[in-house]
Design a protein around this motif. Structure first.
Motif, PDB file in Angstrom:
ATOM      1  N   ASP A   1       0.859  -1.190   0.000  1.00  0.00           N
ATOM      2  CA  ASP A   1       0.000   0.000   0.000  1.00  0.00           C
ATOM      3  C   ASP A   1       0.895   1.241   0.000  1.00  0.00           C
ATOM      4  O   ASP A   1       1.756   1.405   0.858  1.00  0.00           O
ATOM      5  N   ILE A   2       0.663   2.127  -0.980  1.00  0.00           N
ATOM      6  CA  ILE A   2       1.513   3.305  -1.145  1.00  0.00           C
ATOM      7  C   ILE A   2       1.179   4.414  -0.153  1.00  0.00           C
ATOM      8  O   ILE A   2       1.913   5.400  -0.025  1.00  0.00           O
ATOM      9  N   THR A   3       0.078   4.273   0.583  1.00  0.00           N
ATOM     10  CA  THR A   3      -0.386   5.348   1.461  1.00  0.00           C
ATOM     11  C   THR A   3       0.663   5.760   2.484  1.00  0.00           C
ATOM     12  O   THR A   3       0.958   6.944   2.661  1.00  0.00           O
ATOM     13  N   MET A   4       1.257   4.787   3.185  1.00  0.00           N
ATOM     14  CA  MET A   4       2.267   5.089   4.204  1.00  0.00           C
ATOM     15  C   MET A   4       3.508   5.722   3.578  1.00  0.00           C
ATOM     16  O   MET A   4       4.123   6.630   4.149  1.00  0.00           O
ATOM     17  N   LYS A   5       3.868   5.266   2.403  1.00  0.00           N
ATOM     18  CA  LYS A   5       5.032   5.815   1.708  1.00  0.00           C
ATOM     19  C   LYS A   5       4.815   7.284   1.361  1.00  0.00           C
ATOM     20  O   LYS A   5       5.698   8.129   1.552  1.00  0.00           O
TER      21      LYS A   5
ATOM     22  N   ASP B   1      13.431  11.467   3.004  1.00  0.00           N
ATOM     23  CA  ASP B   1      14.043  11.264   1.692  1.00  0.00           C
ATOM     24  C   ASP B   1      13.835   9.809   1.258  1.00  0.00           C
ATOM     25  O   ASP B   1      13.231   9.005   1.981  1.00  0.00           O
ATOM     26  N   LYS B   2      14.383   9.442   0.080  1.00  0.00           N
ATOM     27  CA  LYS B   2      14.144   8.109  -0.476  1.00  0.00           C
ATOM     28  C   LYS B   2      14.675   7.003   0.439  1.00  0.00           C
ATOM     29  O   LYS B   2      14.014   5.975   0.632  1.00  0.00           O
ATOM     30  N   PHE B   3      15.889   7.230   0.971  1.00  0.00           N
ATOM     31  CA  PHE B   3      16.477   6.208   1.849  1.00  0.00           C
ATOM     32  C   PHE B   3      15.649   6.044   3.123  1.00  0.00           C
ATOM     33  O   PHE B   3      15.401   4.913   3.563  1.00  0.00           O
ATOM     34  N   GLN B   4      15.221   7.143   3.705  1.00  0.00           N
ATOM     35  CA  GLN B   4      14.421   7.078   4.930  1.00  0.00           C
ATOM     36  C   GLN B   4      13.090   6.389   4.683  1.00  0.00           C
ATOM     37  O   GLN B   4      12.612   5.609   5.516  1.00  0.00           O
ATOM     38  N   VAL B   5      12.492   6.671   3.524  1.00  0.00           N
ATOM     39  CA  VAL B   5      11.225   6.018   3.180  1.00  0.00           C
ATOM     40  C   VAL B   5      11.425   4.512   3.040  1.00  0.00           C
ATOM     41  O   VAL B   5      10.646   3.710   3.560  1.00  0.00           O
ATOM     42  N   PHE B   6      12.513   4.128   2.343  1.00  0.00           N
ATOM     43  CA  PHE B   6      12.768   2.701   2.156  1.00  0.00           C
ATOM     44  C   PHE B   6      13.057   2.010   3.486  1.00  0.00           C
ATOM     45  O   PHE B   6      12.511   0.952   3.780  1.00  0.00           O
ATOM     46  N   TRP B   7      13.940   2.630   4.292  1.00  0.00           N
ATOM     47  CA  TRP B   7      14.378   2.000   5.535  1.00  0.00           C
ATOM     48  C   TRP B   7      13.266   1.933   6.574  1.00  0.00           C
ATOM     49  O   TRP B   7      13.102   0.908   7.251  1.00  0.00           O
TER      50      TRP B   7
ATOM     51  N   VAL C   1       9.827   2.585   6.096  1.00  0.00           N
ATOM     52  CA  VAL C   1       8.474   2.224   5.658  1.00  0.00           C
ATOM     53  C   VAL C   1       8.482   0.935   4.826  1.00  0.00           C
ATOM     54  O   VAL C   1       7.945  -0.094   5.231  1.00  0.00           O
ATOM     55  N   THR C   2       9.136   1.015   3.663  1.00  0.00           N
ATOM     56  CA  THR C   2       9.083  -0.121   2.726  1.00  0.00           C
ATOM     57  C   THR C   2       9.689  -1.386   3.320  1.00  0.00           C
ATOM     58  O   THR C   2       9.079  -2.460   3.274  1.00  0.00           O
ATOM     59  N   LEU C   3      10.902  -1.252   3.889  1.00  0.00           N
ATOM     60  CA  LEU C   3      11.575  -2.432   4.416  1.00  0.00           C
ATOM     61  C   LEU C   3      10.797  -3.060   5.565  1.00  0.00           C
ATOM     62  O   LEU C   3      10.733  -4.294   5.672  1.00  0.00           O
TER      63      LEU C   3
ATOM     64  N   PRO D   1       8.224  -9.154   7.024  1.00  0.00           N
ATOM     65  CA  PRO D   1       7.627 -10.486   7.221  1.00  0.00           C
ATOM     66  C   PRO D   1       7.884 -11.427   6.055  1.00  0.00           C
ATOM     67  O   PRO D   1       8.191 -12.608   6.275  1.00  0.00           O
ATOM     68  N   SER D   2       7.774 -10.932   4.825  1.00  0.00           N
ATOM     69  CA  SER D   2       8.007 -11.792   3.662  1.00  0.00           C
ATOM     70  C   SER D   2       9.480 -12.169   3.546  1.00  0.00           C
ATOM     71  O   SER D   2       9.818 -13.292   3.143  1.00  0.00           O
ATOM     72  N   ILE D   3      10.378 -11.250   3.908  1.00  0.00           N
ATOM     73  CA  ILE D   3      11.815 -11.546   3.851  1.00  0.00           C
ATOM     74  C   ILE D   3      12.190 -12.604   4.889  1.00  0.00           C
ATOM     75  O   ILE D   3      12.901 -13.572   4.589  1.00  0.00           O
ATOM     76  N   ILE D   4      11.696 -12.433   6.120  1.00  0.00           N
ATOM     77  CA  ILE D   4      12.023 -13.394   7.175  1.00  0.00           C
ATOM     78  C   ILE D   4      11.397 -14.751   6.878  1.00  0.00           C
ATOM     79  O   ILE D   4      12.018 -15.803   7.087  1.00  0.00           O
ATOM     80  N   ALA D   5      10.157 -14.747   6.380  1.00  0.00           N
ATOM     81  CA  ALA D   5       9.488 -16.007   6.052  1.00  0.00           C
ATOM     82  C   ALA D   5      10.254 -16.753   4.965  1.00  0.00           C
ATOM     83  O   ALA D   5      10.498 -17.964   5.076  1.00  0.00           O
ATOM     84  N   SER D   6      10.645 -16.050   3.910  1.00  0.00           N
ATOM     85  CA  SER D   6      11.379 -16.705   2.827  1.00  0.00           C
ATOM     86  C   SER D   6      12.759 -17.159   3.288  1.00  0.00           C
ATOM     87  O   SER D   6      13.213 -18.249   2.929  1.00  0.00           O
ATOM     88  N   ALA D   7      13.430 -16.334   4.099  1.00  0.00           N
ATOM     89  CA  ALA D   7      14.767 -16.702   4.591  1.00  0.00           C
ATOM     90  C   ALA D   7      14.707 -17.940   5.477  1.00  0.00           C
ATOM     91  O   ALA D   7      15.568 -18.830   5.381  1.00  0.00           O
ATOM     92  N   SER D   8      13.708 -18.015   6.345  1.00  0.00           N
ATOM     93  CA  SER D   8      13.587 -19.178   7.230  1.00  0.00           C
ATOM     94  C   SER D   8      13.281 -20.439   6.433  1.00  0.00           C
ATOM     95  O   SER D   8      13.800 -21.524   6.744  1.00  0.00           O
ATOM     96  N   LEU D   9      12.464 -20.311   5.382  1.00  0.00           N
ATOM     97  CA  LEU D   9      12.150 -21.475   4.559  1.00  0.00           C
ATOM     98  C   LEU D   9      13.376 -21.932   3.774  1.00  0.00           C
ATOM     99  O   LEU D   9      13.649 -23.134   3.673  1.00  0.00           O
TER     100      LEU D   9
END
Length: 532
Positions: free
Chosen positions: A168-172, A181-187, A189-191, A196-204
């Motif tokens: 959802d782009i709303t929070m971004k 700035d872009k880095f702050q938004v990524f770090w 908000v986006t990240l 959850p998807s990164i940790i789930a995939s890494a654990s699998l």
């Protein structure tokens, strides 16, 4: 109000069937392994772990490094697939499923052809740069990491890209309006949204690499053993069931904990259907180059099998001698079976296993209305390794028929079936179920008229995926029956044992062609389904 499971006798019978099936063919074999440990001096458990600390370190280290490289490649690939517009996006997504219908024993063959001591890359380096000695790419630790990365980075890419695509782009936008700035938004908000998807995939990925068998035992050899390969050696070569049971129990505990992490974060990883989505941007040159390298990395093993199967390596001419050798040379005494028999065994076992696994996945999904016991089943079946489960069958069930093999394979495929079908059921809105019940439909009618029509595609995906999982499984049969019912992976494994890479490639190509039928079915029916 949730009508997935009611008091209808059909659903009660299904629940009893599921519980009975899992107790007999999953928990009972594991209990026999635990009892084998208790027969020994359990106080020596710690000393066993200390004496095998190198094996434990190898297992954790190779799984950790493999997971790191899968994330290193998978996350940038996920970004490009999710946030960029380019021709062939569907093709890239389809390719991400190839390693999962590409049996691990074929990874070994194709990587030997490409990266081996006498492989294509070493020949290229010798001819172009005049190297006199080959470079060791494949065997040992580096080969294991290379093969694991190929086999598992698409899982990270698929997991994370699905999440990234539906953010959802709303929070971004809110963060940008507050001056981030872009880095702050990524770090910030986006990240965090992707975590959850990164940790789930890494654990699998960690679980799959930790209990990897065919890749480690063939590329690692004696010099690089893990818990999984050592359990196999102890129970089949040394006939030391006590030590095998100790190591199997420890591995199951470790993977069970990692499985709970996967299950927790995969539940948190929810794709919002009504999210305000960000429009993808045009792909740039460097992103195209990165994707091209990935496509080559995925397709190269398949190309290697085709070339090695159909071309004479001495003359470069098209040849069918490899296929003539496996079908007409009469190697039964050497290999213990025929090519046609191995194909027949594989198809029968995979068909039975896919039907049973999908049925159990459906039952588990229908009755999972916040029932914590189901979470235990899923996490446990995901965490149990092939060798550990086969060990439990060996000392517990002691049966040698094809049905038992297929039932074991269905346990191994169950987590995938459950994931696909459960996700499809979760997409059905409660209003539809409430309306059907208000109109007088009982639980069985709700399933037949509302739920089943909406999960038909998911059932086909489940059948296809479970078929592919069973088709490529090697370790279970090697442990339980030492290859009496030699499936195609066993046949290939025996050909590799005779150093007949050409014949192994030919049988491997037949195996991958059958696997690709399952792959094609998954792509057709998985338009809106989450495979993981």
């Amino acid at each position: 109000m949730d009508f997935r499971m009611g008091k209808n006798n059909v659903f009660i019978a299904m629940k009893i069937l599921f519980l009975g099936f899992f107790f007999i063919f999953f928990f009972f074999p594991l209990i026999t392994v635990i009892l084998k440990v208790l027969e020994s001096d359990f106080s020596s458990f710690l000393s066993v772990l200390i004496s095998n600390q190198k094996l434990i370190w190898n297992s954790f280290f190779q799984a950790g490094v493999s997971t790191f490289f899968c994330l290193l490649i998978g996350i940038p690939a996920a970004f490009i697939v999710a946030r960029r517009n380019f021709k062939g996006k569907k093709f890239i997504k389809a390719l991400s499923l190839i390693p999962f219908v590409f049996p691990s024993i074929l990874i070994v063959i194709s990587f030997v052809i490409v990266f081996g001591n006498n492989g294509w890359i070493n020949h290229f380096l010798k001819n172009v740069f005049g190297l006199k000695e080959h470079i060791q790419f494949l065997y040992g630790f580096s080969g294991i990491i290379l093969a694991h990365t190929f086999y598992n980075f698409p899982l990270v890419m698929r997991f994370v890209s699905d999440a990234w695509e539906k953010l959802d782009i709303t929070m971004k936008e809110s963060a940008k309006s507050l001056g981030a700035d872009k880095f702050q938004v990524f770090w910030n908000v986006t990240l965090r949204q992707l975590m959850p998807s990164i940790i789930a995939s890494a654990s699998l990925v960690f679980i799959f690499c930790f209990m990897s068998f065919a890749i480690v035992i063939t590329l690692g050899g004696i010099q690089f053993s893990t818990l999984e390969t050592e359990i196999y050696r102890q129970i089949t070569r040394n006939i030391n069931f006590s030590l095998g049971a100790f190591l199997a129990l420890f591995q199951f505990i470790v993977l069970g904990l990692i499985g709970l992490i996967y299950f927790y974060f995969s539940k948190k990883f929810q794709i919002k259907e009504k999210a305000v989505l960000e429009q993808p941007k045009k792909i740039n040159f460097f992103e195209k180059a990165f994707l091209l390298i990935l496509v080559c990395f995925i397709l190269l093993p398949i190309i290697a099998l085709i070339v090695f199967s159909f071309f004479n390596q001495g003359t470069g001419e098209i040849s069918f001698k490899a296929f003539e050798k496996i079908f007409f040379s009469g190697n039964t005494n050497l290999l213990g079976t025929t090519a046609l028999s191995s194909i027949g065994f594989s198809l029968i076992i995979a068909l039975i296993a896919s039907v049973i696994a999908s049925l159990m996945g459906l039952i588990a999904s229908l009755k999972q209305t916040k029932i914590s016991l189901i979470n235990v089943f899923v996490a446990s079946s995901l965490a149990v390794s092939v060798i550990t489960l086969a060990f439990g069958y060996l000392i517990g069930l002691k049966s040698g028929n094809l049905l038992i093999i297929a039932l074991g394979h269905s346990i191994l495929a169950f987590p995938f079936s459950f994931r696909v079908i459960n996700n499809a059921l979760n997409k059905i809105d409660e209003e539809s179920l409430d309306s059907a019940k208000t109109l007088g439909a009982n639980e069985l009618e709700v399933f037949k008229e509302v739920q089943f029509p909406r999960i038909k595609n998911a059932l086909m995906v489940s059948l296809s995926f479970c078929f592919a999982v069973s088709l490529g499984e090697l370790g279970f049969i090697l442990v339980l029956y030492d290859g009496i019912y030699a499936t195609m992976p066993v046949y290939i494994y025996r050909l590799l044992g005779t150093f007949d890479l050409v014949a192994a490639s030919a049988m491997g190509l037949i195996l991958i062609l059958i696997s690709f039928i399952a792959f094609y079915a998954i792509e057709i029916y998985s338009k809106n389904e989450q495979v993981f």
